[in-house]
Write an enzyme that holds these catalytic residues in place. Structure first.
Site, PDB file in Angstrom:
ATOM      1  N   HIS A 162       0.813  -1.215   0.000  1.00 46.42           N
ATOM      2  CA  HIS A 162       0.000   0.000   0.000  1.00 46.42           C
ATOM      3  C   HIS A 162       0.851   1.271   0.000  1.00 46.42           C
ATOM      4  O   HIS A 162       0.349   2.345  -0.335  1.00 46.42           O
ATOM      5  CB  HIS A 162      -0.936   0.001   1.211  1.00 46.42           C
ATOM      6  CG  HIS A 162      -1.985  -1.056   1.138  1.00 46.42           C
ATOM      7  ND1 HIS A 162      -3.285  -0.799   0.755  1.00 46.42           N
ATOM      8  CD2 HIS A 162      -1.933  -2.392   1.389  1.00 46.42           C
ATOM      9  CE1 HIS A 162      -3.984  -1.920   0.779  1.00 46.42           C
ATOM     10  NE2 HIS A 162      -3.194  -2.900   1.157  1.00 46.42           N
ATOM     11  N   ASP A 370       3.443   9.630  -0.729  1.00 46.49           N
ATOM     12  CA  ASP A 370       2.305   8.820  -0.307  1.00 46.49           C
ATOM     13  C   ASP A 370       2.022   7.788  -1.386  1.00 46.49           C
ATOM     14  O   ASP A 370       2.046   8.118  -2.585  1.00 46.49           O
ATOM     15  CB  ASP A 370       1.064   9.696  -0.102  1.00 46.49           C
ATOM     16  CG  ASP A 370       0.163   9.203   1.016  1.00 46.49           C
ATOM     17  OD1 ASP A 370       0.235   7.999   1.340  1.00 46.49           O
ATOM     18  OD2 ASP A 370      -0.597  10.014   1.565  1.00 46.49           O
TER      19      ASP A 370
END
Length: 470
Positions: A162, A370
């Site tokens: 992720h 991110d």
């Protein structure tokens, strides 16, 4: 021991810290995050979820969540420090996020990380039916696919990262780099957020393991490992429905009134983490106030910083710095009853988050790095009337999908200031055009589309995706 045809293996269980009054467990949902991503898929699907329950030295029997069976893993205090706070979050996390904070390397941490990964792998091997699919999640458990390959060669093994996967020159700093890469490549399919990440994995497989590798396939010891980008998403319909609820709309109106009915509300919702760019954002906003480009009487900033990894030293130091800076800005530019920044260091439930999204004229999502950033997607999903502006970091995975956002380099404070002013001064028609384009993209790339793409790639027969996504 009941067995499952689908097993999810993740660091944490998706549970509230306290059970409901009737003893049932409920989903623990945070802004973005793994539990939110998988909620729509697993809430009605027979499966087993293996993870840590958040306690020390205990793994109590926990009730099911609907059709989802829960298998807790116990961690001792020593394991929590070495595996979770140490190797996962003081070594891998900063290194995978472009070394925004200096990674820390302690030899003892990796041994603990390996031991805990083995415990997760053994639990998954025990509960998986013959031929089952085991879906391993994220950097905490990067050795689990390889360990499962040894324990249960009959199962399908998926791994999804992720967070970003770093460029080779950063990954090569890891003292146990070969073992980590080999562990991850124990999977049949390695899913990543961005194509560049798959390219990085291929380069490392060639360099470290002597594998034959392309960006979508790695041949290692006669076995083919498939890799690819599968950008994670959200349950768009759930957020849209939540934002349309009358009580949420009413709550948003009250929030705006409580803020003093400003002309503009800027909102940021982050975990309290040094990768999120909170300090850069505060600097930019402070300078706009200093220069008179923003006035406290008509503009307010709301910064939600959800507590995170509070036992890790660097996070405690970060919290102190941010709270000090917020205090300085409010002391210098605030007025009686009118703070320049409303700072909230607390978790929010889903309804309150939806109300905040409705309240915000500008959603400011400016991480330094991110993997994706689901908060940006939640904001777009909540804005059914087509209003609102999204200021988004170029270094969030979501930027590749939301090219109509106001994209910005968060390291460039002057550029960030200019982008904030552009978004605040944009014409309503321009904002509607941008939001419409982002909503159209998101509607076709929701969490079910992500799961369908990943699970179909994992199981070419299509049975796995069909069974999960009825």
């Amino acid at each position: 021991m009941r067995q499952s045809s689908l097993v999810v293996v993740a660091n944490r269980l998706p549970l509230d810290d306290s059970a409901a009054p009737d003893g049932a467990c409920e989903w623990r949902r945070s802004p973005g995050g793994l539990a939110s991503a998988l909620h729509a898929i697993l809430q009605q699907t027979p499966a087993t979820w293996i993870g840590w329950n958040g306690g020390i030295d205990s793994a109590p029997v926990l009730p099911d969540i609907g059709t989802l069976r829960i298998r807790p893993i116990a961690l001792s205090e020593k394991e929590l420090r070495g595996y979770y706070e140490g190797f996962a979050n003081s070594t891998l996390w900063p290194l995978y996020h472009d070394a925004v904070e200096q990674p820390v390397f302690h030899r003892d941490w990796f041994q603990t990380y390996r031991d805990v990964n083995r415990r997760f792998a053994e639990a998954a091997a025990e509960v998986a039916e013959p031929g089952a699919a085991i879906w391993v999640q994220d950097y905490h458990l990067q050795l689990v696919p390889g360990l499962l390959r040894e324990l249960r060669p009959d199962v399908l093994i998926g791994f999804f990262l992720h967070v970003p996967f770093p460029p080779p020159e950063l990954f090569m700093q890891l003292p146990r780099r070969t073992e980590l890469l080999t562990g991850m490549l124990g999977a049949d399919l390695v899913g990543l957020q961005r194509p560049q990440a798959a390219h990085n994995v291929a380069q490392l497989a060639t360099k470290l393991l002597g594998a034959q590798a392309t960006d979508d396939q790695i041949t290692l010891d006669g076995r083919v490992v498939r890799t690819g980008a599968f950008p994670v998403s959200i349950d768009v319909s759930e957020m849209a429905a939540l934002a349309a609820r009358p009580d949420v709309v009413k709550r948003a109106a009250k929030m705006r009134a409580d803020l003093g009915q400003p002309r503009r509300v800027l909102l940021s919702v982050d975990r309290l983490d040094y990768t999120k760019g909170i300090e850069h954002r505060l600097t930019a906003y402070s300078e706009l106030l200093r220069d008179g480009r923003v006035k406290v009487r008509d503009t307010v900033m709301v910064q939600v910083a959800v507590p995170s990894r509070e036992r890790v030293d660097s996070y405690r130091v970060l919290r102190d710095r941010i709270e000090g800076e917020v205090g300085r800005i409010n002391g210098e530019y605030g007025r009686v009853g009118e703070p320049a920044i409303h700072y909230l260091n607390q978790p929010f439930d889903r309804a309150d988050l939806a109300a905040l999204y409705l309240t915000a004229d500008l959603m400011v999502v400016t991480p330094l790095r991110d993997g994706m950033n689901l908060v940006a997607k939640e904001y777009v999903a909540a804005r059914a009337d087509g209003t609102g502006a999204l200021v988004l970091s170029e270094f969030a995975g979501a930027a590749a999908e939301f090219e109509h956002a106001f994209l910005v380099n968060p390291h460039d404070v002057d550029g960030l200031k200019a982008t904030l002013l552009s978004a605040m001064g944009a014409e309503p028609a321009d904002l509607r055009r941008r939001m419409r384009a982002m909503r159209e993209h998101l509607s076709g790339h929701d969490i079910l589309a992500w799961a369908r793409a990943y699970l179909t790639a994992l199981d070419h027969t299509g049975r796995l995706a069909a069974g999960l996504l009825r």
